[in-house]
Write an enzyme that holds these catalytic residues in place. Sequence first.
Site, PDB file in Angstrom:
ATOM      1  N   SER A 577       7.123 -24.030  16.930  1.00  0.00           N
ATOM      2  CA  SER A 577       5.885 -23.684  17.009  1.00  0.00           C
ATOM      3  C   SER A 577       5.696 -22.049  16.891  1.00  0.00           C
ATOM      4  CB  SER A 577       5.185 -23.928  18.147  1.00  0.00           C
ATOM      5  OG  SER A 577       3.708 -23.807  18.520  1.00  0.00           O
ATOM      6  N   HIS A 690       2.945 -32.438  17.704  1.00  0.00           N
ATOM      7  CA  HIS A 690       3.631 -31.173  18.016  1.00  0.00           C
ATOM      8  C   HIS A 690       4.615 -31.384  19.155  1.00  0.00           C
ATOM      9  CE1 HIS A 690       3.495 -26.902  17.375  1.00  0.00           C
ATOM     10  NE2 HIS A 690       3.473 -26.630  18.648  1.00  0.00           N
TER      11      HIS A 690
END
Length: 728
Positions: A577, A690
Amino acid sequence: MNQRASRILVVFAAALACGATVAAQKRSITETDLLKFVWIADPQISPDGARVAFVRVDVNEKSDSYDTSIWIVATDGKDQPRRLTGGTRDNSPRWSPDGRRLAFVRAPEKDGKVQPPQIHVMSMLGGEARAVTEIPRGAGNPEWSLDGKTIAFSSSAKPEDLKKAQADKDKKAEADKDKAKEGTPPRESDVRVITRAVYRANGVADWGFVDPDRPAQIWTILVPDTAPASPPQPQQVTSGEFGAGNHKWSADGSQIYFIADRRPESYYLPFDSDLYAVSARGGDPQRIASIDGGVGPYSIAPDGKRIAFFGTLHGNPERSYSQTDLFVIDGPGGTPRNLTAAYDFDAGGSVGGDQRAPRGGQPAEPIWDREGRSLFMRSGIQGNADLVRVDIANGRVMDPPVKKNHDIVSYTADDAASKFALVISTNTSIGDLFVADGSGAPRKLTGFNDELFNGLTMNEPEEIWYSSFDGRKIQGWILKPPSFDASKKYPLIVEIHGGPHAAYGNTFTHEFQWMAAKGFVVLYTNPRGSSNYGQDFGNIIQFAYPGDDYKDIMAGVDEVLKKGYVDETRMGVTGGSGGGLLTNWTVTQTNRFKAAVSQRDISDWANFWYTADFTLFRATWFRQPPFQDPADFAKRSPITYVEKIQTPLMFILGDEDWRTPPSAGGEDLFRALKFLKRETVMVRFPDENHELSRSGKPWHRIERLRHIVGWFDRFLMGKKTETSSASR
């Protein structure tokens, strides 16, 4: 404050035993040990403090998924935990106020398909659980009224859905009688008409598309002690275009509180959410608590009037990072008082790892003591998540008397706030259930992972503090291989956390431990922008990310090199991320690293601005949109400097990641690097979003680790790996 409650914080100073000494031969941890892990989530202590209901999460290897079941254990520690429910998708246990019943959520299977979750209730005196809802789109988040007669829950269903479901049942019954019934059902369009800038959400089914016409609303249903002849009908309490979250009953049961942002297209405005109250019979909500920012988890005082909540002020001008504080109002509609304005740590904060329980809740609300004079809260403090007490009269925060290297993942308290049920993780333990009652050290109630972990050899990380380029102090940790020998030279892997407003700390991280077991020294740090270190430290990267945070990380590398046991010619870097962004940035700024793995990353800020599942319409990270200031976006985008990359670079991407879409990250850099004929590979994980590293399919999580470590094995260790650079 009662004496038992006042002693609770002191007992946290005692050492937490994570397992008995084992004489048997130990081994290093492996990537496939993940299949044996057991996680604990959502600890719910009973009103009288005698028992704790919790969610146990296990890996189901056959289905490559996770099973969740509800277990129970007595807080006196005299009995072993026992399973309470028989489902494989049971979660969210909630005690009735008298402790005689337990509500929970179950998603049953039918014909091999998971059905919408429904609220179930079971008697603690024995008997089977029974469903109390039958909502077409499912029900969740059960909350008992204080008289134990009604449950409030959330659902995205509409009243017409219930009517249609009943009509469909009636039609099916008729069709079963007449198989030759003519006619075809009307066609329903599958075309999406999108009018809002935020139309996707990471982790949402159906490729992340959200339905703005179906926000979660509050419903209620009567729950008689025994199953009635005809089940009660649910009643919708809130409705309209705005959703309602985190609902709780008022003390007298006449109202239901909830949190919401009730502004149309609020992404144009500074972040804000308020606390509302609505009649339990429905009607127009009334705002009862508001700050210049967002209202978060809250709790109601024993007197039923005062309310404590975590709140995040957005600042003026709005900031990239705003540290959370603890607020109190003396009654609905009162003026919030910031108790922690002078406390420069993260109220309600936490630290991050890769072992939060998949599909399990983590309650961590402020808790009132019995007399209503003080509040307990979790706080993120320089790499630890700990429980502290806050005096309501003067806002004084009683810090833990002795620093403890652990992570309080979640907690609840009994009605008297004299016993706490806590899930606690350390650097070498995933997280067990403990009870603290002021009578001594926290008592461990579960040991599901003891057999596995007692047979493993793992090191505790070494904590370091060092000075960065501008003299700012940075905290980090060095994790060494189990058989570490300071006279030898080891390859180094630098791990960079995401967020960027998050923090590493003293919690179990499987990825780090396996890298160490494979012979790598692992360095992980909390550079500027991290939480846990105060408002200024967190917000200093606004309009300058990435940048000086990269310099903080490199200063940490230099600090480790001074110790003499790291081979400077065999260093790698990785992160996910925001850490993926910084990994990309790092290899555009230096060739010191011999290999890099960028995970769920950002390479092109402008592309990200257009495609992420949240907007950057406000001046938090960038002052203007990319079409008004393209130079600023280009200046901070790794793709701009792609020709400088000489480091072999792997990308780990989830096909359904809408938080950092692959098209704004690894896909761009991969294509550019292939054009430049540089060493690169892109690893794509289907059906993953994610949260791949934390709650992805078990075997995908293992494959992810194998690809990452295999890449470093190849370039830092000179080992042959099965990693292929071929695309499919």
